[in-house]
Scaffold this active site. Structure first.
Site, PDB file in Angstrom:
ATOM      1  N   TRP A  57       0.857  -1.140  -0.390  1.00  0.00           N
ATOM      2  CA  TRP A  57      -0.174   0.201  -0.193  1.00  0.00           C
ATOM      3  C   TRP A  57       0.452   1.340  -0.121  1.00  0.00           C
ATOM      4  CZ3 TRP A  57      -3.099  -3.584  -1.201  1.00  0.00           C
ATOM      5  CH2 TRP A  57      -4.144  -4.485  -0.915  1.00  0.00           C
ATOM      6  N   GLU A 173      -8.923  -3.769  -5.116  1.00  0.00           N
ATOM      7  CA  GLU A 173     -10.115  -4.752  -5.292  1.00  0.00           C
ATOM      8  C   GLU A 173     -11.082  -3.670  -5.397  1.00  0.00           C
ATOM      9  OE1 GLU A 173      -9.017  -9.155  -3.004  1.00  0.00           O
ATOM     10  OE2 GLU A 173     -10.189  -7.233  -2.002  1.00  0.00           O
ATOM     11  N   GLU A 293      -3.579 -11.292  -5.694  1.00  0.00           N
ATOM     12  CA  GLU A 293      -3.427 -12.279  -4.620  1.00  0.00           C
ATOM     13  C   GLU A 293      -3.827 -13.538  -4.904  1.00  0.00           C
ATOM     14  OE1 GLU A 293      -6.027 -10.015  -1.642  1.00  0.00           O
ATOM     15  OE2 GLU A 293      -5.504  -7.887  -2.479  1.00  0.00           O
TER      16      GLU A 293
END
Length: 400
Positions: A57, A173, A293
């Site tokens: 992130w 996402e 992921e």
């Protein structure tokens, strides 16, 4: 810089197949001198099994240790922590996929932008207003501009010029459940990809999607894990056709999408899900696909580490088969790699290499195979060389 040629990644004109991982909290750990060493540890351990790309992130909005405390107001200490993450990654020859925001509430997410909007007097009714309200779009763009133009205090390299960055990711996402047609999210994606590319044409860019098929491809929704997946406002093929998107992203979570009890159905889903997206990336998108992921939670009913190894091996094997044909399967990123002593952060998916020798071996073998493939073959061989190469047996022997 990593670049794209057709449906492959290349570095200096040689193929670059990705074996990578996620560790999302690196920036926050790097703020505090007492936990900063964990960042170096993760990179060191990842490098020891040949992992070359980390997704993490590059945002923390309005939360504890926020990078962006309020719209366009930043904490310099947290920015220096992100600088440190980049400089450490570079030391260990690991490239970073940096995500710029979150669909979920962790680290702020779109909900925080909506909260800021309400505090500024905007009339907002849903977290999905993040995608449509012009003011919230401008908040997001201002943040992107600040991050891309940041000059690293350790290396003195501007982020948008830094080859340590593999790619930018618009959002972790993204979903827009208030508009199942997908139009609202598509409009946001299109505006933001063009915006990012106008400022940084050198880096690759991806969206951060989970890969659900949507209304534009009714014949494909059968590959989705459940019927709800086609109603969350995302649309794998349509979204990735947006101008400026360089590669496709797909996540794989059989245990949260199908059932939380481990069965072979998880492996069957993983195979058909991957195969569908690799084929579509080749046939419809003409771009690489990264499975950004994937993993299995130790909290699932019937979990054991040998099932985890089997799942990881299954993902790796499908990618190798694509590699062998010069297909679009460009790599995968495990969710998620942890150093020793960070167990309190574990969501069930953490892999601590020092405690998981069998998993480490599975990962290292894939890294070795991809590394040999990357070095074996200059781009201009047009994929013919591997047919007569002695490494063929090792690279594609069916013992995964």
């Amino acid at each position: 810089m990593v670049q794209k040629k057709g449906n492959q990644f290349v570095v200096n004109d040689k193929p670059f197949y990705v074996n990578g991982f996620n560790t999302y909290w690196l920036m926050v750990f790097a703020v505090d001198p007492s936990t900063r060493g964990k960042v170096s540890e993760v990179f060191q351990q990842a490098a020891s099994v040949g992992l070359t790309v980390c997704r993490t992130w590059a945002f923390n909005d309005g939360q504890w240790r926020a990078l962006q405390k309020s719209p366009s107001v930043y904490d310099e200490e947290v920015f220096k922590a992100l600088d440190f993450v980049l400089s450490e990654a570079r030391k260990y020859k690991i490239r970073l996929i940096l995500s710029l925001s979150n669909n979920w509430e962790g680290y702020g997410g779109k909900a925080q932008y909506v909260k800021w909007g309400k505090e500024a007097g905007l009339n907002l009714t849903s977290d999905d207003d993040f995608f449509s309200h012009p003011t919230l779009r401008s908040y997001y763009k201002a943040n992107v501009k600040t991050v891309l133009n940041r000059v690293n205090t350790f290396t003195n390299i501007t982020y948008k010029e830094d080859p340590t960055i593999f790619a930018w990711e618009l959002m972790n996402e993204p979903r827009c459940t208030s508009d199942p047609t997908g139009d609202k999210l598509q409009s946001w994606i299109q505006e933001m990809t063009v915006y990012v590319k106008s400022m940084d044409p050198k880096h690759l860019l991806e969206i951060g999607l989970e890969g659900f098929y949507g209304p534009s491809t009714p014949d494909k929704v059968k590959f989705n894990p459940n019927t709800y997946a086609q109603q969350v406002g995302t649309d794998f093929i349509r979204n990735h056709l947006a101008l400026g998107v360089d590669f496709a992203s797909v996540h794989i979570y059989a245990d949260s999408w199908i059932s939380q009890s481990i069965t072979d159905a998880h492996l069957d889903f993983t195979k058909s899900w991957m195969q569908a997206h690799i084929e579509d990336s080749e046939n419809y998108l003409g771009m690489p696909v990264v499975f950004g992921e994937f993993g299995v939670s130790s909290k699932d009913n019937g979990y054991n580490s040998s099932f985890r190894d089997t799942l990881i091996s299954t993902v790796y094997k499908i990618l190798l088969n694509s590699t062998k044909k010069g297909g679009s399967g460009a790599g995968s990123l495990l969710w998620q790699l942890f150093p020793d002593g960070a167990d309190y952060m574990d969501d069930g998916y953490a892999i601590v290499l020092s405690k998981s020798p069998s998993t480490s071996n599975v990962i290292a073998l894939q890294s070795t195979r991809l590394m040999m493939f990357n070095s074996m073959c200059a781009w201009n061989c047009r994929w013919s060389c591997h047919k007569k190469h002695p490494l063929d047996a090792f690279l594609f022997h069916d013992d995964l």
